[in-house]
Design a protein around this motif. Structure first.
Motif, short mmCIF file in Angstrom:
data_model
loop_
_atom_site.label_atom_id
_atom_site.label_comp_id
_atom_site.label_asym_id
_atom_site.label_seq_id
_atom_site.Cartn_x
_atom_site.Cartn_y
_atom_site.Cartn_z
N ALA A 119 0.82 -1.20 0.00
CA ALA A 119 0.00 0.00 0.00
C ALA A 119 0.86 1.26 0.00
O ALA A 119 0.58 2.22 -0.73
CB ALA A 119 -0.93 -0.01 1.21
N ILE A 130 -4.77 5.56 -1.12
CA ILE A 130 -5.15 4.56 -0.12
C ILE A 130 -6.51 4.97 0.44
O ILE A 130 -6.61 5.96 1.17
CB ILE A 130 -4.10 4.46 1.01
N THR A 134 -9.34 0.55 2.75
CA THR A 134 -8.07 -0.16 2.77
C THR A 134 -7.31 0.10 4.06
O THR A 134 -6.68 -0.79 4.63
CB THR A 134 -7.21 0.27 1.57
N CYS A 137 -8.91 -1.95 6.73
CA CYS A 137 -8.52 -3.35 6.52
C CYS A 137 -7.12 -3.61 7.05
O CYS A 137 -6.88 -4.58 7.77
CB CYS A 137 -8.60 -3.69 5.03
N ALA A 256 -2.99 -2.06 -3.66
CA ALA A 256 -3.19 -2.01 -2.21
C ALA A 256 -4.47 -2.72 -1.81
O ALA A 256 -4.52 -3.44 -0.81
CB ALA A 256 -3.23 -0.55 -1.74
N LYS A 257 -5.55 -2.56 -2.60
CA LYS A 257 -6.82 -3.16 -2.25
C LYS A 257 -6.87 -4.64 -2.59
O LYS A 257 -7.42 -5.44 -1.83
CB LYS A 257 -7.96 -2.40 -2.95
N ALA A 260 -5.09 -6.85 -0.07
CA ALA A 260 -5.74 -6.91 1.24
C ALA A 260 -6.56 -8.19 1.39
O ALA A 260 -6.65 -8.76 2.48
CB ALA A 260 -6.63 -5.68 1.44
N ASN A 299 -12.96 -4.47 3.99
CA ASN A 299 -12.47 -3.80 2.79
C ASN A 299 -13.48 -3.93 1.65
O ASN A 299 -13.74 -2.98 0.91
CB ASN A 299 -11.14 -4.42 2.38
N LYS A 303 -16.65 -0.95 0.46
CA LYS A 303 -16.58 -0.54 -0.94
C LYS A 303 -17.92 -0.76 -1.64
O LYS A 303 -18.33 0.05 -2.47
CB LYS A 303 -15.48 -1.34 -1.65
#
Length: 323
Positions: A119, A130, A134, A137, A256-257, A260, A299, A303
């Motif tokens: 990330a 970010i 995230t 998470c 980054a996501k 996770a 996460n 979203k």
């Protein structure tokens, strides 16, 4: 605006879940790979030989996949591809050393500090934001990791009734180096996905790792018996499953996501450690694992259900009189 047909709706839902599904498949593949690594090491096969065997199998499978697609094996951004292979090789050797010298769950926990590095590196080098989801998470997952790591590492006031063992410092250092290397590799994969085919990216990893591991192995080569040979083959096969799932997932989601979701590998490793090596999870492992799963699901839920919170966008409420 017309309504979407059933098939269109199904396809849209499938697309939204693709990245998460691929990361779960990738996590299971890597957990099974780690199990095979630990098993074959118990048969006397050195870590560097395991790395070399894995790389050889991966090269063959990757080459066949590239030939099936009818594309060049060399790619366009050769310097970045070699860098991805070099970083991946260092990370792989470090991770395998940690896997063979630590319980399966603990070695995986250390490895899965990499989303933190991913990330941060994606923020600076890929200019990816970010999002709040995230951050939540990562925070929940890190708390879970801290709980699952041996309490003796950072607490001297534990009751004598609590059973624990001190983890070897070199094994911890190897796990952390592997996590950092994985984070760098994932960012490079995300960058390379913009111009390179996923099979070419995967091909360069073993292409670089194989000569490095053989050079470092030197005269320590051990001729494997039939059982060890089968396990070495499975190391390569499960690696290919994990690599392909990871690389494909990053084509659907930001680095980054996407990474996770891969925290679920810790849970897979804990279950396999118990089933195969009789490594019974402690209360710390159970609590920490629950937080890790909570972090991964948070996460996704934020979203999907509350996108404004997930992205950090401001929500402006308008009165009925406003145009």
């Amino acid at each position: 605006m017309g309504r979407l047909g059933y098939n269109d709706s199904f396809f849209a839902i499938y697309q939204r879940h693709t990245a998460a599904s691929l990361m779960f498949v990738s996590a299971l593949g890597f957990a099974l790979m780690a199990t095979c690594v630990k098993l074959v090491n118990h048969l006397g096969i050195p870590v560097l030989e395991i790395v070399a065997a894995r790389s050889l199998v991966s090269i063959c499978l990757s080459y066949l996949d590239i030939q099936r697609k009818g594309i060049s094996i060399w790619g366009d951004q050769k310097i970045l591809l070699i860098a991805r292979g070099l970083v991946g090789a260092v990370a792989l050797i470090s991770v395998y050393y940690a896997v063979t010298t630590l319980p399966l769950a603990e070695s995986t926990i250390l490895q899965y500090l990499h989303p933190v590095f991913t990330a941060l590196l994606a923020l600076f080098f890929l200019k990816e934001k970010i999002h709040y989801s995230t951050i939540i998470c990562i925070m929940l997952s890190l708390i879970g990791l801290i709980i699952m790591i041996n309490p003796a590492v950072f607490s001297e006031g534990l009751s004598s009734a609590i059973n624990y063992t001190i983890l070897p410092p070199w094994s911890i250092a190897a796990g952390l180096l592997g996590a950092f290397g994985s984070g760098v590799a994932y960012v490079l994969v995300r960058k390379l996905n913009q111009t390179e085919d996923s099979s070419v990216i995967i091909f360069y990893f073993p292409l670089v790792a194989l000569p490095i591991s053989l050079l470092l192995l030197g005269q320590d080569f051990v001729v494997p018996d039939l059982k060890a040979t089968i396990l070495l083959l499975f190391v390569g096969i499960f690696t290919q499953v994990g690599q392909l799932g990871l690389t494909k997932a990053m084509q659907y989601e930001k680095a980054a996501k996407a990474t996770a979701y891969s925290y679920v590998q810790v849970i897979f490793a804990t279950i396999l450690g118990w089933a195969v090596f009789s490594e019974i999870p402690s209360d710390y492992t159970i609590i920490g694992g629950t937080l890790i799963i909570l972090g991964a699901t948070t996460n996704f839920v934020l979203k999907r259900v509350i996108p404004e919170v997930a992205t950090g966008e401001d929500v402006q409420l308008k009165s009925p009189k406003q145009p």
